[in-house]
Write an enzyme that holds these catalytic residues in place. Structure first.
Site, PDB file in Angstrom:
ATOM      1  N   ARG A   1      20.092   8.021 -20.789  1.00 23.39           N
ATOM      2  CA  ARG A   1      20.370   8.305 -22.203  1.00 23.39           C
ATOM      3  C   ARG A   1      20.849   9.735 -22.427  1.00 23.39           C
ATOM      4  O   ARG A   1      21.354  10.063 -23.486  1.00 23.39           O
ATOM      5  CB  ARG A   1      19.147   7.980 -23.082  1.00 23.39           C
ATOM      6  CG  ARG A   1      17.986   8.881 -22.896  1.00 23.39           C
ATOM      7  CD  ARG A   1      16.745   8.327 -23.571  1.00 23.39           C
ATOM      8  NE  ARG A   1      16.821   8.359 -25.027  1.00 23.39           N
ATOM      9  CZ  ARG A   1      16.596   9.432 -25.785  1.00 23.39           C
ATOM     10  NH1 ARG A   1      16.315  10.589 -25.204  1.00 23.39           N
ATOM     11  NH2 ARG A   1      16.660   9.364 -27.094  1.00 23.39           N
TER      12      ARG A   1
ATOM     13  N   GLU B   1       0.820  -1.221   0.000  1.00 20.98           N
ATOM     14  CA  GLU B   1       0.000   0.000   0.000  1.00 20.98           C
ATOM     15  C   GLU B   1       0.851   1.267   0.000  1.00 20.98           C
ATOM     16  O   GLU B   1       0.334   2.371   0.130  1.00 20.98           O
ATOM     17  CB  GLU B   1      -0.924   0.011   1.221  1.00 20.98           C
ATOM     18  CG  GLU B   1      -2.093  -0.948   1.099  1.00 20.98           C
ATOM     19  CD  GLU B   1      -2.928  -0.695  -0.154  1.00 20.98           C
ATOM     20  OE1 GLU B   1      -3.278   0.462  -0.420  1.00 20.98           O
ATOM     21  OE2 GLU B   1      -3.200  -1.667  -0.882  1.00 20.98           O
TER      22      GLU B   1
END
Ligand code: SAM
Length: 246
Positions: free
Chosen positions: A152, A115
């Protein structure tokens, strides 16, 4: 850049970061991704990391103590790295966040499960990030998405055959349409201008199509984009064209 990931499922990260561009970046020493098993900081025979919620209710909540101890250690071994909590309640992760976070020497990701976290875990972190308005089973896919987008952008990670500079969102707009061979695919031809060899005309077409695509798909981006007088002229033309089609 060194990336530390605190998780209950370190094995999930093996394949995504061992192949392709991020895998190569690790082999070349441009990026180091290290997972840390949260249970290693849990106490007792059963190494419990979660417990039932105060006030009742379904599911289990991640306990603050193992995360607190783990972050105390990681803040020493990876000193200076900001701690990022994965949560659907966090700030939505955007390209500008990827660009900013790529400037750090290290980052520490904290992945939730069940949760979610005991509320006091929030006091231990520097930033909270969501990757979108939906709920995942765990923070691991969210961390993977963020690490891929950040990784990247690190210098040298993308080869010269791929570049981040003209990508969607890099200048606040979507990218222009791209084509490769064949010249005609099922009756859909490549636009003549792209085969003309006229670099100025190609650059102009690309800018116009970048504006058109953004106008059609993400018009709200245009409000914050850095547009010059020529861009505004093109946009006016695109708007008029769209008005005529309606
Ligand atoms: N009960 C929490 C709520 O409603 O905000 C959701 C808990 S979710 C099932 C379990 C964990 O997955 C979260 O603690 C978080 O680490 C991760 N998670 C789920 N959705 C996410 C999202 N959109 N972005 C980032 N992390 C997410």
């Amino acid at each position: 850049m060194k990336i530390d990931i605190l998780t209950l499922f370190p094995g999930l990260f093996d394949s995504p970061f061992s192949e392709s561009i991020i895998g190569k970046a690790q082999q070349r020493g441009l990026l180091k991704v290290q997972t840390h098993f949260l249970r290693d900081w849990a106490e007792g025979k059963h190494k419990i990391t979660d417990d039932t919620p105060y006030g009742g209710g379904d599911g289990m909540v991640m306990k603050p103590e193992p995360i607190g101890r783990a972050l105390d250690d990681l803040r020493v071994s990876s000193s200076g790295s900001p701690v990022l909590l994965m949560t659907p309640q966090g700030k939505q992760f955007r390209q500008e966040d990827a660009e900013r976070l790529a400037g750090h020497d290290g980052l520490i990701f904290v992945c939730g499960r069940y949760e979610g976290f005991d509320e006091r875990v929030r006091y231990l972190v520097d930033e909270e990030f969501s990757i979108g308005d939906y709920v995942l089973t765990g923070g691991e896919p969210a961390a993977m998405v963020m690490i891929d987008a950040i990784g990247r952008l690190l210098p040298g990670v993308l080869g010269c055959d791929t570049s981040a500079a003209g990508d969607s969102f890099s200048d606040g707009l979507l990218e222009y349409p791209q084509y490769t061979r064949p010249e005609d695919f099922r009756g859909w031809p490549v636009p003549d201008v792209l085969r003309s060899g006229n670099h100025a005309a190609i650059a102009r077409w690309r800018r116009q199509e970048q504006l058109r695509r953004t106008y059609q798909r993400r018009p709200e981006l245009l409000e914050a984009a850095d547009l010059d007088a020529e861009d505004r002229r093109m946009l006016e033309f695109i708007r008029q064209e769209a008005g005529e089609e309606e």
